[in-house]
Enzyme design. Sequence first.
Site, PDB file in Angstrom:
ATOM      1  CG  ASP A  11      -3.634  -4.657  14.240  1.00 12.07           C
ATOM      2  OD1 ASP A  11      -4.285  -5.260  15.118  1.00 12.07           O
ATOM      3  OD2 ASP A  11      -4.159  -3.908  13.396  1.00 12.07           O
TER       4      ASP A  11
ATOM      5  NE  ARG B 285      -1.913  -1.743   3.607  1.00 11.90           N
ATOM      6  CZ  ARG B 285      -2.291  -1.935   4.875  1.00 11.90           C
ATOM      7  NH1 ARG B 285      -3.438  -1.461   5.304  1.00 11.90           N
ATOM      8  NH2 ARG B 285      -1.505  -2.599   5.713  1.00 11.90           N
TER       9      ARG B 285
ATOM     10  CD  GLU C 287      -3.383   2.770  15.569  1.00  8.73           C
ATOM     11  OE1 GLU C 287      -3.160   3.251  14.440  1.00  8.73           O
ATOM     12  OE2 GLU C 287      -2.524   2.703  16.469  1.00  8.73           O
TER      13      GLU C 287
HETATM   14  N1  LIG Z   1      -4.027  -7.826  10.959  1.00  8.59           N
HETATM   15  C1  LIG Z   1      -4.404  -6.854  10.142  1.00  8.59           C
HETATM   16  O1  LIG Z   1      -3.885  -6.720   9.031  1.00  8.59           O
HETATM   17  C2  LIG Z   1      -5.492  -5.942  10.544  1.00  8.59           C
HETATM   18  C3  LIG Z   1      -5.903  -5.926  11.837  1.00  8.59           C
HETATM   19  N2  LIG Z   1      -6.963  -5.165  12.233  1.00  8.59           N
HETATM   20  C4  LIG Z   1      -7.305  -5.264  13.655  1.00  8.59           C
HETATM   21  O2  LIG Z   1      -8.454  -6.051  13.876  1.00  8.59           O
HETATM   22  C5  LIG Z   1      -8.940  -5.754  15.195  1.00  8.59           C
HETATM   23  C6  LIG Z   1     -10.459  -5.555  15.182  1.00  8.59           C
HETATM   24  O3  LIG Z   1     -10.761  -4.332  14.537  1.00  8.59           O
HETATM   25  P1  LIG Z   1     -12.259  -3.823  14.286  1.00  8.59           P
HETATM   26  O4  LIG Z   1     -13.133  -4.943  13.904  1.00  8.59           O
HETATM   27  O5  LIG Z   1     -12.160  -2.647  13.384  1.00  8.59           O
HETATM   28  O6  LIG Z   1     -12.672  -3.317  15.733  1.00  8.59           O
HETATM   29  P2  LIG Z   1     -14.155  -3.002  16.233  1.00  8.59           P
HETATM   30  O7  LIG Z   1     -13.991  -2.027  17.341  1.00  8.59           O
HETATM   31  O8  LIG Z   1     -15.042  -2.677  15.096  1.00  8.59           O
HETATM   32  O9  LIG Z   1     -14.644  -4.397  16.833  1.00  8.59           O
HETATM   33  C7  LIG Z   1     -14.111  -4.972  17.987  1.00  8.59           C
HETATM   34  C8  LIG Z   1     -15.181  -5.806  18.642  1.00  8.59           C
HETATM   35  O10 LIG Z   1     -14.579  -6.497  19.744  1.00  8.59           O
HETATM   36  C9  LIG Z   1     -15.576  -6.597  20.732  1.00  8.59           C
HETATM   37  N3  LIG Z   1     -14.964  -6.979  22.010  1.00  8.59           N
HETATM   38  C10 LIG Z   1     -14.269  -6.213  22.899  1.00  8.59           C
HETATM   39  N4  LIG Z   1     -13.898  -6.965  23.950  1.00  8.59           N
HETATM   40  C11 LIG Z   1     -14.337  -8.228  23.712  1.00  8.59           C
HETATM   41  C12 LIG Z   1     -14.269  -9.465  24.430  1.00  8.59           C
HETATM   42  N5  LIG Z   1     -13.649  -9.556  25.623  1.00  8.59           N
HETATM   43  N6  LIG Z   1     -14.845 -10.561  23.873  1.00  8.59           N
HETATM   44  C13 LIG Z   1     -15.475 -10.501  22.672  1.00  8.59           C
HETATM   45  N7  LIG Z   1     -15.585  -9.360  21.965  1.00  8.59           N
HETATM   46  C14 LIG Z   1     -15.021  -8.245  22.470  1.00  8.59           C
HETATM   47  C15 LIG Z   1     -16.234  -5.227  20.736  1.00  8.59           C
HETATM   48  O11 LIG Z   1     -17.492  -5.258  21.371  1.00  8.59           O
HETATM   49  C16 LIG Z   1     -16.332  -4.962  19.238  1.00  8.59           C
HETATM   50  O12 LIG Z   1     -17.575  -5.385  18.696  1.00  8.59           O
HETATM   51  C17 LIG Z   1      -8.139  -4.510  15.652  1.00  8.59           C
HETATM   52  O13 LIG Z   1      -7.069  -4.906  16.479  1.00  8.59           O
HETATM   53  C18 LIG Z   1      -7.630  -3.966  14.335  1.00  8.59           C
HETATM   54  O14 LIG Z   1      -6.497  -3.141  14.485  1.00  8.59           O
HETATM   55  C19 LIG Z   1      -7.658  -4.384  11.358  1.00  8.59           C
HETATM   56  C20 LIG Z   1      -7.268  -4.320  10.053  1.00  8.59           C
HETATM   57  C21 LIG Z   1      -6.115  -5.060   9.543  1.00  8.59           C
HETATM   58  C1  LIG Z   2      -5.026  -1.680  10.459  1.00  2.68           C
HETATM   59  C2  LIG Z   2      -3.776  -2.289  10.055  1.00  2.68           C
HETATM   60  O1  LIG Z   2      -3.001  -2.696  10.886  1.00  2.68           O
HETATM   61  C3  LIG Z   2      -3.469  -2.436   8.665  1.00  2.68           C
HETATM   62  O2  LIG Z   2      -4.277  -2.047   7.819  1.00  2.68           O
HETATM   63  O3  LIG Z   2      -2.384  -2.943   8.346  1.00  2.68           O
HETATM   64 MG   LIG Z   3       3.143  -3.884  14.045  1.00  2.00          MG
END
Ligand SMILES: NC(=O)C1=CN([C@@H]2O[C@H](COP(=O)(O)OP(=O)(O)OC[C@H]3O[C@@H](n4cnc5c(N)ncnc54)[C@H](O)[C@@H]3O)[C@@H](O)[C@H]2O)C=CC1
Ligand SMILES: CC(=O)C(=O)O
Ligand SMILES: [Mg+2]
Length: 375
Positions: free
Chosen positions: A268, A15, A117
């Site tokens: 992440d 990206r 984020e």
């Molecule tokens: N690995 C990667 O390339 C990427 C990673 N991510 C990551 O994915 C993760 C999730 O992101 P989003 O879905 O946007 O967040 P979000 O805030 O939309 O959703 C998180 C959900 O987790 C729930 N939650 C919180 N504590 C909980 C628990 N103890 N048990 C069950 N559910 C619980 C919340 O209620 C919420 O619905 C983040 O860490 C984000 O940075 C996002 C994009 C790319």
């Molecule tokens: C959110 C994040 O970690 C990514 O887009 O790589």
């Molecule tokens: Mg990292």
Amino acid sequence: MIIGVPKEIKNNENRVALTPAGAAEFVRKGHQVYVESGAGNGSNFTDAEYAAAGAELTDAASVWNKADMVMKVKEPLSSEYKYFRDGLILFTYLHLAAEPELTKALVDSGVIAIAYETITVNGALPLLTPMSEVAGRMAAQIGAQLLEKNKGGKGILLSGVPGVSRGKVTIIGGGIVGTNAAKIAVGLGADVTIIDLSVNRLRELDDIFGSSIHTLVSTPANIAEAVASSDLLICAVLIPGAKAPRLVTEDMVKNMSPGSVIVDVAIDQGGIVETIDHITTHDDPTYVKHGVVHYAVANMPGAVPRTSTLALTNATLPYALKLADLGALQAIKLDKAILTGLNVFKGQVTYEAVAKDLGYLFVSAEEALRTAVTN
Ligand SMILES: NC(=O)C1=CN([C@@H]2O[C@H](COP(=O)(O)OP(=O)(O)OC[C@H]3O[C@@H](n4cnc5c(N)ncnc54)[C@H](O)[C@@H]3O)[C@@H](O)[C@H]2O)C=CC1
Ligand SMILES: CC(=O)C(=O)O
Ligand SMILES: [Mg+2]
């Protein structure tokens, strides 16, 4: 203001933080843009397109050293820390709770670090959302592939076929990643369960998906039972800015049947699975522990860069333009969303969850700004 856009250097990160159309917007408003030569190649944007938009193409050192504001996609890697300097504005994903060395480098250098984020508008995270949509959709797709025998999986087709049962997918965290993973998993015909702490969120998911998913409230007992019977576990929990809670224990992983797959998208922020001991890369995305395939790539959207760059820059550009037009201090002061993105300001950690997780004194953004203005 001078805006700098370096080429991303993380493994398979294709990206780029700004499209040529975005560069043209800055130029139109009287700003200057330096783009590292080749920065857009991975997303199919050529140097010539940036030049036509009015940007100047140069090398990495010039981009970093000339810019008032550096826009990136992923957090800087250690080879980039040498470019940090007092007052430089850094606008990018940071995930600092999982990055103690980066946090220290930012604090020591006086950088103004604004994290995509944690920018919050009415409880939503508009600069995380587009990449969570991408990563969630990819998680189901990747999980389905990893279940194939030649990828180390148990050799099941998520949809099943007439006369043979469907595969079981459990998604922990029903936010943006979880919902998008569910859309694809349901589309593939899997038997999908979503677990979330918020019963209200589960109600919304029930309204969206009806009887094509099961919902469960997040308790250790529900997680243990669902994980044990899952073919594919997708982890999508977030507590904004904070280190991810370790909800899936080693014993739970041991109870999964051999060849099951875990895709921990929350890696992440450190990941929610106890048996994930390192971040993996697109080059070497999986390892096997207790017979279970683990996938923990922290920049999943980097593998579909054209879609991701367009989606990311749609979300970041309005904030970046505001930072450029007003300068960091005024933009942080006048725009509540930008204020919530501020993680480190001139030597102080201004995001509470990061300060708490990494043992820094927390100074509110308002207080840090007041001190900066009076000094
Ligand atoms: N690995 C990667 O390339 C990427 C990673 N991510 C990551 O994915 C993760 C999730 O992101 P989003 O879905 O946007 O967040 P979000 O805030 O939309 O959703 C998180 C959900 O987790 C729930 N939650 C919180 N504590 C909980 C628990 N103890 N048990 C069950 N559910 C619980 C919340 O209620 C919420 O619905 C983040 O860490 C984000 O940075 C996002 C994009 C790319
Ligand atoms: C959110 C994040 O970690 C990514 O887009 O790589
Ligand atoms: Mg990292």
